[in-house]
Design a protein around this motif. Structure first.
Motif, mmCIF file in Angstrom:
data_model
loop_
_atom_site.group_PDB
_atom_site.id
_atom_site.type_symbol
_atom_site.label_atom_id
_atom_site.label_comp_id
_atom_site.label_asym_id
_atom_site.label_seq_id
_atom_site.Cartn_x
_atom_site.Cartn_y
_atom_site.Cartn_z
ATOM 1 N N ASN A 1 0.836 -1.206 0.000
ATOM 2 C CA ASN A 1 0.000 0.000 0.000
ATOM 3 C C ASN A 1 0.869 1.254 0.000
ATOM 4 O O ASN A 1 0.568 2.219 -0.701
ATOM 5 N N ILE B 1 0.780 4.184 -2.786
ATOM 6 C CA ILE B 1 0.526 5.583 -2.409
ATOM 7 C C ILE B 1 1.647 6.471 -2.940
ATOM 8 O O ILE B 1 1.392 7.567 -3.461
ATOM 9 N N MET C 1 -8.470 0.850 0.893
ATOM 10 C CA MET C 1 -7.912 2.168 1.187
ATOM 11 C C MET C 1 -8.680 3.228 0.396
ATOM 12 O O MET C 1 -8.981 3.020 -0.780
ATOM 13 N N CYS C 2 -8.988 4.322 1.033
ATOM 14 C CA CYS C 2 -9.708 5.426 0.391
ATOM 15 C C CYS C 2 -8.937 6.721 0.616
ATOM 16 O O CYS C 2 -8.161 6.845 1.560
ATOM 17 N N ARG C 3 -9.180 7.697 -0.262
ATOM 18 C CA ARG C 3 -8.521 8.994 -0.144
ATOM 19 C C ARG C 3 -9.575 10.051 0.089
ATOM 20 O O ARG C 3 -10.356 10.378 -0.789
ATOM 21 N N TYR D 1 1.081 6.862 -6.602
ATOM 22 C CA TYR D 1 -0.056 7.778 -6.782
ATOM 23 C C TYR D 1 0.404 9.228 -6.611
ATOM 24 O O TYR D 1 0.094 10.088 -7.433
ATOM 25 N N LYS E 1 -6.444 12.461 2.756
ATOM 26 C CA LYS E 1 -5.324 11.575 3.055
ATOM 27 C C LYS E 1 -5.811 10.139 2.850
ATOM 28 O O LYS E 1 -6.994 9.843 2.988
ATOM 29 N N TRP E 2 -4.866 9.254 2.543
ATOM 30 C CA TRP E 2 -5.204 7.849 2.403
ATOM 31 C C TRP E 2 -5.500 7.270 3.781
ATOM 32 O O TRP E 2 -4.798 7.556 4.756
ATOM 33 N N LEU F 1 -5.797 0.855 -4.876
ATOM 34 C CA LEU F 1 -5.835 1.062 -3.425
ATOM 35 C C LEU F 1 -7.245 0.861 -2.889
ATOM 36 O O LEU F 1 -7.430 0.292 -1.807
ATOM 37 N N ASN F 2 -8.257 1.306 -3.634
ATOM 38 C CA ASN F 2 -9.641 1.067 -3.221
ATOM 39 C C ASN F 2 -9.913 -0.424 -3.081
ATOM 40 O O ASN F 2 -10.591 -0.853 -2.149
ATOM 41 N N GLY G 1 -5.314 4.743 -7.653
ATOM 42 C CA GLY G 1 -6.424 4.962 -6.729
ATOM 43 C C GLY G 1 -7.387 3.788 -6.719
ATOM 44 O O GLY G 1 -7.838 3.335 -5.657
#
Length: 129
Positions: free
Chosen positions: A52, A56, A95-97, A59, A108-109, A90-91, A87
């Motif tokens: 992750n 990030i 993980m979300c931003r 990204y 933020k992530w 990560l989703n 993105g």
């Protein structure tokens, strides 16, 4: 699948706006793009080896070029598309931003929860479908 293709086209439109209109539009369009409804877990990247933290960092590097560059160079277009794919990956890992009630500057992530924003799905090469 049709809704994902439409979401992918919408994401590309948002990202193209970042390139053309600069920072002001980037902020507005980033909020709009990230505010799309949560997409279903698709598992495009179940065997990805990046951590992750690595995703990030990738990204962030793509975002630096995409969001901060007013030119319509191929490199910038690739960075914007890459940003959307990182993105989305990560989703898939939960993980979300950003959250819906936050200003873009504070995104933020984090581990996804209610009110977290997800990236819309984008069209991937056939080998990832």
């Amino acid at each position: 699948m049709k809704q994902y293709n439409e979401a992918g086209r919408a994401a590309c439109s948002y990202l193209a706006g970042w390139i053309v209109d600069g920072w002001r539009s980037a902020t507005i369009l980033a909020i709009a793009a990230l505010s799309q409804p949560a997409s279903a877990q698709t598992g495009h990247f179940p065997h990805a080896r990046e951590t992750n933290e690595q995703l990030i960092a990738l990204y962030d590097k793509a975002a630096d070029l995409c969001v901060r560059n007013p030119h319509r160079d191929v490199e910038v277009a690739v960075a914007c598309q890459s940003m959307a794919i990182y993105g989305m990956a990560l989703n898939e890992r939960g993980m979300c931003r950003g959250k819906q009630d936050e200003a873009n500057a504070f995104h933020k992530w984090h581990e996804c929860e209610a009110g977290s924003m997800r990236f819309p799905e984008v069209e991937l090469p056939a080998s990832f479908r």
